[in-house]
Design an enzyme around this catalytic site. Structure first.
Site, PDB file in Angstrom:
ATOM      1  N   LYS A  78       6.963   7.799  -0.134  1.00 38.43           N
ATOM      2  CA  LYS A  78       5.655   7.740  -0.817  1.00 38.43           C
ATOM      3  C   LYS A  78       5.041   9.132  -0.824  1.00 38.43           C
ATOM      4  O   LYS A  78       5.121   9.876   0.168  1.00 38.43           O
ATOM      5  CB  LYS A  78       4.757   6.757  -0.088  1.00 38.43           C
ATOM      6  CG  LYS A  78       3.393   6.508  -0.740  1.00 38.43           C
ATOM      7  CD  LYS A  78       2.603   5.493   0.089  1.00 38.43           C
ATOM      8  CE  LYS A  78       1.255   5.193  -0.547  1.00 38.43           C
ATOM      9  NZ  LYS A  78       0.465   4.236   0.268  1.00 38.43           N
ATOM     10  N   SER A 153      -1.356   0.541  -2.217  1.00 43.61           N
ATOM     11  CA  SER A 153      -1.139   1.770  -2.944  1.00 43.61           C
ATOM     12  C   SER A 153       0.328   2.221  -2.943  1.00 43.61           C
ATOM     13  O   SER A 153       0.650   3.196  -3.640  1.00 43.61           O
ATOM     14  CB  SER A 153      -2.000   2.880  -2.345  1.00 43.61           C
ATOM     15  OG  SER A 153      -1.681   3.073  -0.993  1.00 43.61           O
ATOM     16  N   SER A 177      -1.557  -1.631   2.060  1.00 42.33           N
ATOM     17  CA  SER A 177      -0.874  -0.865   1.019  1.00 42.33           C
ATOM     18  C   SER A 177       0.632  -0.827   1.096  1.00 42.33           C
ATOM     19  O   SER A 177       1.262  -0.288   0.187  1.00 42.33           O
ATOM     20  CB  SER A 177      -1.412   0.575   0.999  1.00 42.33           C
ATOM     21  OG  SER A 177      -2.717   0.594   0.461  1.00 42.33           O
TER      22      SER A 177
END
Lengths: 502, 105
Positions: A78, A153, A177
């Site tokens: 990420k 996210s 997330s």
């Protein structure tokens, strides 16, 4: 011939050890698949342009007899987790072009284990969001239905794993997330205990809530990555000194004797019927495996989201104060210093980030600090105590829905951020209490969208989560989006489509 | 909680953010909705003197180390350049002109 993109991380590691494939051929297969499918998905911000160096090192380690099990296995990271030599911009214009000088500790440990970073995945800007729609790189789409969000996210990481663009990925979880996008995309996602994995190198959103964790298509892969990453770290004073457990072995232990609690407040009448049914089916599986299912009560549940959005935004307003155009990142021209700060930050941050900074600034400001921030801290401690009492009464783990709905449509909540916030109702409590939690796929709904259940355990009881997750994994059919057809060849001309990896 | 436009501008100034005049009203409404959400915290009854348990066991968070200076690996950017003779750090020019103006842009 078998396609290595069909395999998880542990299987790939074993196949590489057996010599049935090479490090280069595995990487090539995933990169070809990324070029083919990611223009439609938007999972990746960029690929690792120096991957060849890592592949050579991995090949050398295998040739030297390294049998540790993950050498040469690709991993997606990420883009709020620092990767040495690879741009890390947290999906934000304010960090455009920022290249970290060192890896986050979690990444360094994966690389030390021989894993190969294939690329950086898309995210809501600075981890603030539940849909991966707010990134400066555009939205990430759900491989089960391209008109729907991937969740956030860590949407890019979830999609990368679901669409077999990477066997495993790292995400971060501040209020759900990792777990929520895992739920929306039909993969496994683990948020460890606060402190289980070092946060050093994670671009901070809310420092008392953030945790790095793995996403994968199998429980065993979650366990393998957790084992590599977990442990103390001198670069992070909040990293726990408790030694990591044998997480991989935990996957085989079953759930006999476990007492699994279902909080009655989480199965309220308004919950999506099919999601509620998914929880009940999961309970049935665990009961058949020897667990005892009980109802428990968490009466403070309704206060978790308000408390979270006070505390997380307050911490975010402080953490993001460092982005002022001076030391790194974007800098807007200005004649005067204060103007430089404001112009840089206003131009560099997206709307959702600015909203959260404003809310966090307000709740910390004079005259409102006690009413909002002080009260939220008090509520947080009461939530922690409530959970502590439940576990102290003998409950081994909690079983809950992961999300109140399946993946929603792109743009559905653009005009109503609060509606988006309320969707975090089942995930934020684990962050507030610092407890480990995992999202486990639980079949599909009638519309063909993934369902998911969540397990929450006491602090540092990740083994409990992995035991239960493995039992559920064996009972529920493996999920594979319709787009996971045999990978076609590289795109004609060799250049990615405009929305592809950068 | 309802915010007025002046409050929105005050918060923005504290947060070092500019807000276009056209954006004040939508932002005021959005922040108001967010504050209405968090205002629910006030609905929670007090604990009536009951003690809130604290974590006597820190849960394995790293034991506090002694407050002694030690060498640390450089984690951030390049080593700062130092002005000879003064020991002051050199920093890149960040403002548009050598002379700092007094008026905002």
């Amino acid at each position: 011939m078998s396609d290595p993109t069909d395999w998880g991380a542990c299987r790939l590691g074993a196949e590489l050890l057996d010599g049935t494939c090479t490090v280069a051929s595995v990487a090539s297969a995933f990169i070809d698949r990324i070029h083919s499918l990611d223009p439609a998905l938007g999972a990746f911000c960029r690929l690792n342009s120096r991957i060849d160096e890592e592949l050579v090192q991995a090949e050398r380690r295998l040739a030297d007899g390294d049998r540790s099990g993950l050498v040469g296995v690709p991993v997606a990271i990420k883009d709020n987790i620092a990767t040495r030599g690879i741009v890390t911009d947290a999906g934000s214009r304010i960090l455009a072009g920022f290249v970290p000088r060192r890896d986050a500790t979690a990444v360094a440990r994966l690389r030390a284990a021989g894993m190969v970073v294939i690329g950086k995945t898309n995210l809501d800007e600075f981890g603030m969001g539940s849909s991966t729609e707010t990134s400066t790189w555009g939205p990430t789409r759900n491989p089960w239905d391209l008109s729907r969000v991937a969740g956030g996210s860590s949407g890019g990481s979830a999609v990368a794993v679901a669409a077999r663009l990477a066997p495993v990925a790292l995400g971060s979880d501040t209020g759900g997330s990792i777990r929520q996008p895992a739920a929306f995309c039909g993969v496994f996602g683990l948020k460890p205990t606060y402190g289980r994995i070092s946060r050093s190198g994670l671009l901070a959103y809310a420092s008392s809530l953030d945790q790095i964790g793995p996403l994968a298509r199998t429980t065993r892969d979650l366990a393998a990555l957790l084992r590599v990453m977990a442990g103390p770290d001198r670069a992070d004073a909040t990293a726990a000194t408790i030694a990591p457990a044998d997480y991989v072995a935990a996957c085989e232990r079953g759930v006999t004797g476990m007492r699994v609690g279902i909080p009655r407040e989480y199965l309220h009448p308004g919950l999506d019927r099919e999601i509620a049914q998914g929880v009940q089916r999961a309970a049935g599986v665990l009961e058949a495996g020897g667990a005892r299912i009980e109802e428990v009560s968490l009466p403070l549940t309704e206060y978790a989201v308000p408390a979270y959005y006070v505390l997380a935004t307050a911490e975010a307003s402080s953490n993001l104060a460092r982005y002022d155009g001076i030391r790194f990142g974007r800098r807007e021209p200005a004649q005067e210093l204060q103007s430089l700060y404001r112009r840089t930050r206003t131009a560099g941050f997206g709307a959702e980030v600015r909203r959260r900074i404003l809310l966090g600034t307000f709740v910390l400001s004079a005259g409102y600090h006690d009413e909002y921030y002080g009260r939220a801290q008090h509520v947080r401690e009461r939530l922690r105590s409530e959970l502590r009492r439940v576990f102290a009464n003998g409950i081994t783990a909690l079983l809950t829905p992961t999300t109140p709905t399946p993946a929603f449509r792109l743009g559905e909540h653009n005009d109503d951020p609060v509606a988006m916030y309320l969707a975090d109702i089942f995930t934020v409590t684990a962050n507030l209490a610092g407890l480990p939690s995992v999202a486990v796929p639980a079949g599909l709904n009638a519309a063909g969208l993934p369902l998911s259940v969540q397990l929450v355990a006491p602090a540092f009881a990740e083994t409990t989560l992995l035991q239960a997750s493995a039992v559920l994994e064996r009972a529920f059919p493996s999920l594979d989006p319709p787009m996971n057809q045999p990978a076609p060849g590289p795109t004609a001309g060799g250049s990615p489509a405009p929305a592809g990896p950068r | 909680m309802a915010l007025d436009a002046a409050e929105v501008r005050r918060i923005a100034a504290l947060a070092q953010l500019d807000v276009d005049p056209d954006a004040v009203e939508p932002l005021r409404l959005q922040l108001g909705a967010m504050l209405d959400l968090v205002a629910r915290l006030a609905d929670l009854p007090p604990t009536d003197g009951a003690s809130v348990e604290t974590d006597a066991d820190s849960g394995g968070i790293a034991d506090p180390r002694s407050d002694d200076p030690r060498e640390v690996e450089d984690a951030a950017g390049p080593d700062p350049a130092v002005e000879p003779g003064t020991g002051l750090f050199r920093v890149p020019r960040v403002l548009a002109t050598p002379d700092v103006g007094s008026a905002d842009e």
